[in-house]
Design an enzyme around this catalytic site. Structure first.
Site, short mmCIF file in Angstrom:
data_model
loop_
_atom_site.label_atom_id
_atom_site.label_comp_id
_atom_site.label_asym_id
_atom_site.label_seq_id
_atom_site.Cartn_x
_atom_site.Cartn_y
_atom_site.Cartn_z
N CYS A 196 34.31 42.55 35.33
CA CYS A 196 33.55 41.90 36.40
C CYS A 196 33.96 42.47 37.76
O CYS A 196 33.63 43.60 38.08
CB CYS A 196 33.70 40.39 36.31
SG CYS A 196 32.43 39.49 37.24
N HIS B 191 32.88 38.53 30.68
CA HIS B 191 34.13 37.79 30.49
C HIS B 191 34.26 37.38 29.03
O HIS B 191 33.26 37.18 28.34
CB HIS B 191 34.17 36.56 31.38
CG HIS B 191 34.21 36.87 32.84
ND1 HIS B 191 35.32 37.37 33.46
CD2 HIS B 191 33.26 36.72 33.81
CE1 HIS B 191 35.07 37.53 34.75
NE2 HIS B 191 33.83 37.15 34.99
#
Length: 498
Positions: A334, A436
């Site tokens: 991310c 994630h």
């Protein structure tokens, strides 16, 4: 019939509220109740994506697992994600409503409370019981006005409260008596009892203090929970220790190093690495020299450009270059993916002052932060160089960045909905993605550890470890708390008679 509501408040932060709510949720579910978790207001940088397309604190996602439910925005209607020491992104019913400093948010609280009560009403209508987690301490008298997280909520919905304190910190009786003393008369009256958490030793030596506490306050001690070692529960926010090591005596440990970014987010991505017996995980804070590593992971961040500047100031840029020259592997997740690119642009000032920052340049991509946040759960397959392209992976996306560039022509992930995600450098030494939970699927964990340099990988299922931890917590409630009193508070007798 409206649900019975029971709230857990703590004398301090990290007193054990999240764990106790998780334990009570599973215990109540074992008793046949339809139960839901609830936290009116949460401040955390670890978030989960919900079944209705929003985000909530990860602790409430774990509590939903304890209840046998999919995470839903009603479980945590107000989420504050700190972006600085004085400001945070405010998320209501799973969607961002703006960035606010503490003063502005204080004025916004009455509107936030409307969202809290709306979620409460929906949960109370759908379930037999709602187990509620407070935030911080109810004795923060400077925050009492417009309180929506602790007694302000409890007074509004008229629910009983359990007060939990951590004996491992020391001063447990002062914490409980002092907290009770700082409450108003009506707030004090709704405290149904105390729970003492994280006790080690002979309970007989503690008993005189428990007897005194009950006499002095007129409140019962509903039990003393032991210090449970080795629980695998997702942390609500703070990093669980600067470093963790694999199991003693296990050969061929992989050395993994992670910078403790000031605004690190969703560091629960590291939980499977922290738990793996063949991995030695080092979370390196400011001013510390990172040890030699097989793999460096750049984690998520709530303030990518600021954390990138911190990385440079801490000397990580030449360290990463040296690590790669010596054959080490590098992974960005991310915000970490964005740092690995050539530039990060924030023209709207989404995460701080508007502007652009040069990236680390290890992947040929650039990222622009946009107002709209992308929130989704996702499943797909890993596209690791030289590995089986059928390795399953699952997780979630929470980001406001859009990345573009030729590095994305070699994606790391291919999702079941046809989208690609992430990038691989030409030699496969540097990887990055937005997903994630990348290590949570056992086959993906195995493949990524092999890519990082581990030859023979022992299997590990982090979801199964979390489930076993939830069961241990519920067992502790059954063994150490006054379950008859808990049953009365949750109306179990009435349900059984009906």
């Amino acid at each position: 019939m409206s649900a019975r509501v029971l709230m857990v408040q703590g004398c301090t932060s990290d007193a054990g509220k999240s764990a106790l709510v998780t334990a009570l949720c599973r215990w109540a579910r074992r008793r046949g109740l339809s139960v839901a978790p609830f936290k009116p207001q949460n401040m955390a940088l670890n978030a989960a994506v919900t079944v209705d397309g929003g985000e909530i604190g990860r602790a409430q996602a774990v509590q939903a697992q304890a209840c046998g439910l999919e995470p839903h925005t009603d479980f945590n209607p107000v989420l504050l994600k700190p972006s600085s020491d004085t400001g945070a992104q405010v998320i209501v019913h799973g969607q961002p409503v703006g960035n606010m400093d503490a003063v502005r948010y204080h004025g916004y609280k009455p509107r936030a409370f409307e969202a809290v009560l709306a979620s409460h009403a929906r949960l109370a209508a759908r379930h037999d019981a709602v187990i509620v987690e407070g935030a911080g301490s109810p004795a923060e008298i400077n925050l009492r006005e417009h309180d929506i997280a602790n007694m302000g909520y409890a007074e509004a919905v008229d629910c009983p409260v359990l007060l939990v304190a951590d004996i491992d910190r020391g001063g447990v009786f002062a914490h409980l008596v002092g907290t009770l003393a700082l409450l108003s008369d009506s707030e004090r009256a709704r405290v149904a009892g105390f729970v003492i958490n994280r006790f080690r030793g002979d309970i007989a030596l503690l008993q005189p203090g428990l007897d005194w506490l009950a006499r002095h306050t007129g409140k019962p001690v509903l039990g003393v929970l032991p210090f449970l070692q080795g629980l695998h529960l997702e942390a609500e926010d703070g990093l669980p220790g600067a470093a963790a090591s694999g199991a003693a005596g296990v050969p061929a440990r992989l050395q993994v190093v992670v910078p403790a970014l000031p605004r690190i987010s969703n560091h629960t991505d590291l939980d499977a690495l922290r738990a793996h017996p063949q991995v030695e995980l080092h979370v390196v804070g400011p001013g510390r020299a990172p040890p030699p590593a097989d793999l460096i992971v750049l984690p998520g961040s709530k303030a990518v450009r600021a954390d990138l500047a911190w990385l440079r100031a801490q000397g990580w840029e030449p360290l990463i270059a040296r690590h790669l020259r010596h054959g080490g592997k590098l992974l960005g997740i991310c915000g970490g993916l964005q740092m690995l690119g050539r530039a990060v642009h924030d023209p709207l000032g989404i995460e701080g002052p508007a502007g652009s920052s040069a990236g680390l340049g290890w992947l040929a991509l650039e990222t622009t932060l946009e107002a709209g946040k992308q929130l989704r759960n996702a499943r797909g397959r890993l596209q690791l160089p030289g590995a089986d392209a059928t390795v399953p992976v699952h997780g979630y996306e929470i980001h406001c960045g859009r990345s573009e560039g030729p590095a994305l022509d070699r994606p790391l992930l291919r999702f079941d909905d046809g989208r690609d995600d992430g990038a691989r450098c030409a030699d496969g030494q540097v990887l990055g993605c937005y997903l994630h939970g990348l290590f949570d699927a056992p086959p993906a964990l195995d493949a990524l550890l092999r890519w990082a340099g581990l030859r023979e990988v022992q299997p590990l299922d982090i979801h199964a470890l979390r489930e076993a931890s939830i069961e241990r917590l519920a067992d502790a409630v059954e063994a150490h708390l006054d379950t008859a009193a808990l049953s009365r508070l949750l109306g179990l007798e009435a349900l059984c008679e009906a």
